[in-house]
Design a protein around this motif. Structure first.
Motif, PDB file in Angstrom:
ATOM      1  N   PHE A 165       0.852  -1.181   0.000  1.00  9.68           N
ATOM      2  CA  PHE A 165       0.000   0.000   0.000  1.00  9.68           C
ATOM      3  C   PHE A 165       0.893   1.238   0.000  1.00  9.68           C
ATOM      4  CE2 PHE A 165      -2.776  -3.150   1.987  1.00  9.68           C
ATOM      5  CZ  PHE A 165      -4.004  -2.903   1.383  1.00  9.68           C
ATOM      6  N   LEU A 168       1.041   3.951   2.983  1.00 10.55           N
ATOM      7  CA  LEU A 168       0.361   3.483   4.195  1.00 10.55           C
ATOM      8  C   LEU A 168       1.233   3.671   5.432  1.00 10.55           C
ATOM      9  CD1 LEU A 168      -1.849   1.971   5.762  1.00 10.55           C
ATOM     10  CD2 LEU A 168      -0.757  -0.172   5.095  1.00 10.55           C
ATOM     11  N   HIS A 171       0.688   6.260   8.146  1.00 13.76           N
ATOM     12  CA  HIS A 171      -0.472   6.150   9.044  1.00 13.76           C
ATOM     13  C   HIS A 171      -0.243   5.132  10.163  1.00 13.76           C
ATOM     14  CE1 HIS A 171      -3.122   8.487   6.358  1.00 13.76           C
ATOM     15  NE2 HIS A 171      -2.583   7.807   5.359  1.00 13.76           N
ATOM     16  N   PHE A 242      -6.558   6.972   5.726  1.00  8.14           N
ATOM     17  CA  PHE A 242      -6.374   5.754   4.946  1.00  8.14           C
ATOM     18  C   PHE A 242      -7.730   5.448   4.327  1.00  8.14           C
ATOM     19  CE2 PHE A 242      -6.719   1.048   4.891  1.00  8.14           C
ATOM     20  CZ  PHE A 242      -5.664   0.752   4.032  1.00  8.14           C
ATOM     21  N   TYR A 246      -6.390   3.693  -1.511  1.00  4.90           N
ATOM     22  CA  TYR A 246      -5.226   2.856  -1.257  1.00  4.90           C
ATOM     23  C   TYR A 246      -5.397   1.451  -1.838  1.00  4.90           C
ATOM     24  CZ  TYR A 246      -3.182   6.272   1.962  1.00  4.90           C
ATOM     25  OH  TYR A 246      -2.614   7.401   2.499  1.00  4.90           O
ATOM     26  N   THR A 251      -1.540  -1.314  -6.100  1.00  3.81           N
ATOM     27  CA  THR A 251      -1.366  -2.109  -4.881  1.00  3.81           C
ATOM     28  C   THR A 251      -1.499  -3.589  -5.177  1.00  3.81           C
ATOM     29  OG1 THR A 251      -2.212  -0.322  -3.470  1.00  3.81           O
ATOM     30  CG2 THR A 251      -2.276  -2.554  -2.559  1.00  3.81           C
TER      31      THR A 251
END
Length: 280
Positions: A165, A168, A171, A242, A246, A251
């Motif tokens: 991701f 990511l 986060h 998020f 995503y 991905t």
């Protein structure tokens, strides 16, 4: 990708930091703690609409204490706990509580299971996808829970997949649990964690944002310390969440490569075992 300033936070007043002076100005100081108000209840004059809201999804391997950690955060036994072979949590559950003058929305998720038959982010991470639906536009923070006594291949598989991701990691905050099981001097083992090869990939992925939890304790300090980190991350991300973006084709392509590499490695190990057995 740049990583955040390194900080370890402990349950209690002890805070250990590991900051590179060359990056301190760039990333800011994660150890500057904001004052918290007293714990608030539903009878407070402030209503949830007047308070800052922080949305967090709690995630980890099966039977890693994800639900216990979620309960510690909200301050009540709202999520089903237990240790079973395949994990206790079977579906996502969202709860909201006002604590320390903040509205905390927390989603408990089923544990991550690495399955080569699953080919998309939605299939491998249904809990993360569902959390976005439960409190749109999505969580500010992904809390990755890991017991200190559980660092194995499952962890590495999970991190490899999470890294697919894009962005990511900004986060992510890691919660290391079961600190009540540690008998060593705390000043010694905190340095061991920074130097651990088994945890190096995880620590790099989360920018070394790590909080220690004792889920057998009623201490509120550890939750306040988590919130100090959460607030810093949310401010740094300008409250970006998020979200469903995503879960992209990019991905999924990255995940497919990870799954292919995993299958090659598995076959390689099997072949080495077979060669050894045949040689014997």
């Amino acid at each position: 990708m740049h990583h955040e300033t390194c900080v370890l936070m402990f349950s209690g007043n002890e805070i250990a930091e590991k900051i590179d002076p060359s990056t301190a100005d760039k990333f800011g100081d994660w150890t500057k703690i904001k004052p918290h108000g007293e714990s608030s209840s539903s009878s407070d004059n402030n209503t949830p609409q007047d308070l800052n809201e922080y949305r967090m999804v709690v995630f980890g391997l099966p039977s890693s204490g994800v639900s216990s950690t979620a309960n510690t955060i909200v301050g009540e036994k709202l999520f089903q706990e237990g240790v079973t072979f395949d994990g206790t949590t079977k579906k996502c559950q969202m709860e909201s509580r006002t604590r320390f003058n903040y509205v905390l929305k927390v989603v408990d998720t089923p544990g991550f299971v690495f399955d080569k038959k699953m080919r998309t982010a939605e299939e491998l991470f249904p809990g993360l996808k569902k959390s976005i639906m439960l409190f749109p536009p999505g969580p500010h923070i992904v809390l990755v829970v890991l017991p200190l006594d559980r660092t194995n291949e499952d962890l590495h598989d999970m991190i490899h997949c999470l890294k697919c991701f894009e962005n990511l990691s900004r986060h992510v905050v890691v919660i290391l649990t079961k600190i009540d099981k540690i008998e060593k001097d705390r000043a010694g083992w905190k340095q061991e964690i920074f130097e651990s090869e088994n945890l190096s990939e995880l620590l790099e992925f989360c920018g070394k944002r790590v909080v220690f939890f004792d889920n057998t304790s009623n201490s509120e300090q550890q939750v306040k310390e988590l919130l100090d980190v959460v607030i810093k991350v949310v401010e740094r991300n300008m409250s970006e969440c998020f979200n469903t973006d995503y879960f992209s084709k990019k991905t999924n392509k990255k995940l497919e490569l990870v799954l292919q590499d995993h299958e090659k490695n598995r076959k390689s190990v099997y072949e080495r075992i077979q060669n050894f057995v045949n040689w014997k």
